[in-house]
Design a protein around this motif. Structure first.
Motif, PDB file in Angstrom:
ATOM      1  N   LEU A 142      -6.073  -9.369 -28.254  1.00 23.09           N
ATOM      2  CA  LEU A 142      -6.940  -8.480 -27.311  1.00 23.09           C
ATOM      3  C   LEU A 142      -6.450  -7.174 -27.001  1.00 23.09           C
ATOM      4  O   LEU A 142      -6.060  -6.870 -26.038  1.00 23.09           O
ATOM      5  CB  LEU A 142      -7.198  -9.210 -26.047  1.00 23.09           C
ATOM      6  CG  LEU A 142      -8.306  -8.819 -25.001  1.00 23.09           C
ATOM      7  CD1 LEU A 142      -9.658  -9.231 -25.848  1.00 23.09           C
ATOM      8  CD2 LEU A 142      -8.171  -9.575 -23.845  1.00 23.09           C
ATOM      9  N   PRO A 143      -6.680  -6.245 -27.989  1.00 24.91           N
ATOM     10  CA  PRO A 143      -6.201  -4.892 -27.900  1.00 24.91           C
ATOM     11  C   PRO A 143      -7.281  -4.107 -26.858  1.00 24.91           C
ATOM     12  O   PRO A 143      -7.983  -4.761 -26.461  1.00 24.91           O
ATOM     13  CB  PRO A 143      -6.416  -4.215 -29.343  1.00 24.91           C
ATOM     14  CG  PRO A 143      -6.740  -5.246 -30.208  1.00 24.91           C
ATOM     15  CD  PRO A 143      -7.192  -6.436 -29.282  1.00 24.91           C
ATOM     16  N   ALA A 144      -6.715  -3.144 -26.197  1.00 24.76           N
ATOM     17  CA  ALA A 144      -7.317  -2.327 -25.136  1.00 24.76           C
ATOM     18  C   ALA A 144      -8.558  -1.947 -25.609  1.00 24.76           C
ATOM     19  O   ALA A 144      -8.823  -1.443 -26.970  1.00 24.76           O
ATOM     20  CB  ALA A 144      -6.306  -0.936 -24.853  1.00 24.76           C
ATOM     21  N   GLY A 145      -9.673  -1.876 -24.926  1.00 26.57           N
ATOM     22  CA  GLY A 145     -11.084  -1.582 -25.315  1.00 26.57           C
ATOM     23  C   GLY A 145     -11.830  -2.664 -25.915  1.00 26.57           C
ATOM     24  O   GLY A 145     -12.773  -2.155 -26.968  1.00 26.57           O
ATOM     25  N   THR A 146     -11.279  -3.738 -26.016  1.00 26.67           N
ATOM     26  CA  THR A 146     -12.035  -4.890 -26.870  1.00 26.67           C
ATOM     27  C   THR A 146     -12.411  -6.033 -25.989  1.00 26.67           C
ATOM     28  O   THR A 146     -12.016  -6.178 -24.979  1.00 26.67           O
ATOM     29  CB  THR A 146     -11.152  -5.665 -27.902  1.00 26.67           C
ATOM     30  OG1 THR A 146     -10.262  -6.051 -27.394  1.00 26.67           O
ATOM     31  CG2 THR A 146     -10.547  -4.360 -29.009  1.00 26.67           C
ATOM     32  N   VAL A 147     -13.375  -6.831 -26.747  1.00 24.94           N
ATOM     33  CA  VAL A 147     -13.787  -8.232 -25.885  1.00 24.94           C
ATOM     34  C   VAL A 147     -14.053  -9.264 -26.890  1.00 24.94           C
ATOM     35  O   VAL A 147     -14.357  -8.973 -27.947  1.00 24.94           O
ATOM     36  CB  VAL A 147     -15.360  -7.755 -25.318  1.00 24.94           C
ATOM     37  CG1 VAL A 147     -16.255  -7.355 -26.323  1.00 24.94           C
ATOM     38  CG2 VAL A 147     -15.987  -9.287 -24.423  1.00 24.94           C
ATOM     39  N   MET A 148     -13.784 -10.458 -26.321  1.00 20.16           N
ATOM     40  CA  MET A 148     -13.924 -11.492 -27.437  1.00 20.16           C
ATOM     41  C   MET A 148     -14.409 -12.730 -26.591  1.00 20.16           C
ATOM     42  O   MET A 148     -14.148 -12.809 -25.313  1.00 20.16           O
ATOM     43  CB  MET A 148     -12.444 -12.002 -27.945  1.00 20.16           C
ATOM     44  CG  MET A 148     -11.300 -12.415 -26.886  1.00 20.16           C
ATOM     45  SD  MET A 148      -9.586 -12.622 -27.305  1.00 20.16           S
ATOM     46  CE  MET A 148     -10.081 -14.285 -28.499  1.00 20.16           C
ATOM     47  N   PRO A 149     -14.832 -13.710 -27.154  1.00 21.50           N
ATOM     48  CA  PRO A 149     -15.307 -14.924 -26.477  1.00 21.50           C
ATOM     49  C   PRO A 149     -14.020 -15.638 -26.264  1.00 21.50           C
ATOM     50  O   PRO A 149     -13.247 -15.894 -27.092  1.00 21.50           O
ATOM     51  CB  PRO A 149     -16.520 -15.626 -27.486  1.00 21.50           C
ATOM     52  CG  PRO A 149     -15.984 -15.152 -28.975  1.00 21.50           C
ATOM     53  CD  PRO A 149     -15.300 -13.646 -28.661  1.00 21.50           C
ATOM     54  N   ALA A 150     -14.232 -16.891 -25.123  1.00 28.14           N
ATOM     55  CA  ALA A 150     -13.412 -17.573 -25.081  1.00 28.14           C
ATOM     56  C   ALA A 150     -14.040 -18.698 -24.274  1.00 28.14           C
ATOM     57  O   ALA A 150     -15.288 -18.691 -23.708  1.00 28.14           O
ATOM     58  CB  ALA A 150     -12.123 -17.226 -24.228  1.00 28.14           C
ATOM     59  N   ARG A 151     -13.215 -19.913 -23.808  1.00 24.42           N
ATOM     60  CA  ARG A 151     -14.115 -20.872 -23.192  1.00 24.42           C
ATOM     61  C   ARG A 151     -12.711 -21.286 -22.113  1.00 24.42           C
ATOM     62  O   ARG A 151     -11.754 -21.793 -22.083  1.00 24.42           O
ATOM     63  CB  ARG A 151     -14.357 -22.024 -24.060  1.00 24.42           C
ATOM     64  CG  ARG A 151     -15.585 -21.847 -25.081  1.00 24.42           C
ATOM     65  CD  ARG A 151     -15.976 -23.180 -25.446  1.00 24.42           C
ATOM     66  NE  ARG A 151     -16.728 -23.904 -24.419  1.00 24.42           N
ATOM     67  CZ  ARG A 151     -17.851 -23.712 -23.921  1.00 24.42           C
ATOM     68  NH1 ARG A 151     -18.634 -22.851 -24.288  1.00 24.42           N
ATOM     69  NH2 ARG A 151     -18.351 -24.591 -22.846  1.00 24.42           N
ATOM     70  N   ILE A 152     -13.491 -21.855 -21.039  1.00 26.42           N
ATOM     71  CA  ILE A 152     -12.671 -22.518 -19.872  1.00 26.42           C
ATOM     72  C   ILE A 152     -13.615 -23.756 -19.575  1.00 26.42           C
ATOM     73  O   ILE A 152     -14.735 -23.886 -20.005  1.00 26.42           O
ATOM     74  CB  ILE A 152     -12.281 -21.872 -18.646  1.00 26.42           C
ATOM     75  CG1 ILE A 152     -13.793 -21.222 -18.006  1.00 26.42           C
ATOM     76  CG2 ILE A 152     -11.341 -20.423 -19.041  1.00 26.42           C
ATOM     77  CD1 ILE A 152     -13.375 -20.339 -16.572  1.00 26.42           C
ATOM     78  N   PRO A 153     -13.118 -24.624 -18.607  1.00 28.18           N
ATOM     79  CA  PRO A 153     -13.825 -25.606 -18.291  1.00 28.18           C
ATOM     80  C   PRO A 153     -15.321 -25.433 -17.569  1.00 28.18           C
ATOM     81  O   PRO A 153     -16.417 -26.228 -17.869  1.00 28.18           O
ATOM     82  CB  PRO A 153     -13.176 -26.690 -17.317  1.00 28.18           C
ATOM     83  CG  PRO A 153     -11.588 -26.290 -17.802  1.00 28.18           C
ATOM     84  CD  PRO A 153     -11.734 -24.929 -18.094  1.00 28.18           C
ATOM     85  N   ALA A 154     -15.322 -24.253 -17.136  1.00 31.99           N
ATOM     86  CA  ALA A 154     -16.710 -23.882 -16.528  1.00 31.99           C
ATOM     87  C   ALA A 154     -17.460 -23.367 -17.753  1.00 31.99           C
ATOM     88  O   ALA A 154     -18.829 -23.218 -17.265  1.00 31.99           O
ATOM     89  CB  ALA A 154     -16.491 -22.614 -15.581  1.00 31.99           C
ATOM     90  N   GLY A 155     -17.242 -23.085 -18.534  1.00 34.71           N
ATOM     91  CA  GLY A 155     -18.269 -22.831 -19.797  1.00 34.71           C
ATOM     92  C   GLY A 155     -17.869 -21.637 -20.763  1.00 34.71           C
ATOM     93  O   GLY A 155     -16.421 -20.910 -20.596  1.00 34.71           O
ATOM     94  N   SER A 156     -18.515 -20.846 -21.373  1.00 34.89           N
ATOM     95  CA  SER A 156     -18.010 -19.800 -22.065  1.00 34.89           C
ATOM     96  C   SER A 156     -17.709 -18.527 -21.253  1.00 34.89           C
ATOM     97  O   SER A 156     -18.556 -18.104 -20.110  1.00 34.89           O
ATOM     98  CB  SER A 156     -19.249 -19.282 -23.004  1.00 34.89           C
ATOM     99  OG  SER A 156     -19.358 -20.342 -24.080  1.00 34.89           O
TER     100      SER A 156
END
Length: 217
Positions: free
Chosen positions: A18-32
């Motif tokens: 996750l470099p500076a200035g970036t976004v990525m999808p991830a998941r936790i129990p609450a959802g995406s």
């Protein structure tokens, strides 16, 4: 998956991914969630849905210290409030327009997220060095069976043949897939790192075979 979905830390990514200035999808129990790092380096976790049209914010982009939706460009701060609506540049967005955010901690090269108020910091990893993350088409039990070890909050220590001990952080399990973060002992040589990477690939195949046999039985 960690046992308590309300206040437990979930390892969602390695810092190096996750470099500076970036976004990525991830998941936790609450959802995406949309996991993003601002230009200054701060990591944030926002619910993966723009309040405007429901577009996934993980498809968006980071400018400065804000996350913007790719659809109409609505921008959100690290605390979740709307900062800007491009179609109405003179409008100050009301406080009611916001996205849900979650507590983030970054330590030992791992990004952790919790959807509640944690009672403690994420577990210490004893100087372990992140190698990579990969997805197993297998659940936690199959991974434990393949390693012959039990996973704890601070991971699973696995001793592969002819390789120094490997720590596996078991992430969230969903739809038969589990995200696993691989960490190595500090000071490992390049040849040891290569051997560890190959061993983890072998482990993935073994765990997936166990999962498949269990599904057929």
């Amino acid at each position: 998956m960690l046992s308590d979905p309300t206040d437990s830390w979930v390892p969602v990514a390695l810092s190096q991914d996750l470099p500076a200035g970036t976004v990525m999808p991830a998941r936790i129990p609450a959802g995406s969630i949309a996991l993003w790092r601002s230009q200054s380096g701060k990591v944030s976790a926002s619910a993966d849905r723009c309040p405007h049209r429901g577009m996934r914010l993980s498809h968006g982009f980071v400018r400065g210290e804000a996350l913007s939706c790719i659809y109409h460009g609505w921008s959100y701060s690290q605390s979740g409030n709307c900062l800007r609506i491009p179609a109405h540049p003179d409008l100050t967005p009301p406080d009611t327009i916001r996205v849900v955010t979650h507590v983030v901690d970054e330590a030992d090269g791992v990004v952790w997220v919790t959807q509640g108020e944690p009672a403690a910091k994420p577990p210490a990893l004893e100087g372990a060095v992140p190698l990579r993350s990969l997805t197993f088409r297998a659940g936690r039990r199959a991974i434990e069976t393949a390693t012959g070890a039990k996973a704890a909050v601070d991971g699973l220590l696995w001793q592969a043949p002819d390789v120094p001990a490997i720590r596996l952080l078991i992430g969230l399990e969903q739809n038969g897939e589990t995200l696993v973060h691989v960490l190595l002992s500090p000071g490992m040589s390049l040849s040891d790192r290569i051997a560890a990477a190959r061993a983890v690939e072998d482990l993935r195949r073994a765990a997936e075979d166990i999962e498949a046999k269990g599904a057929r039985s």
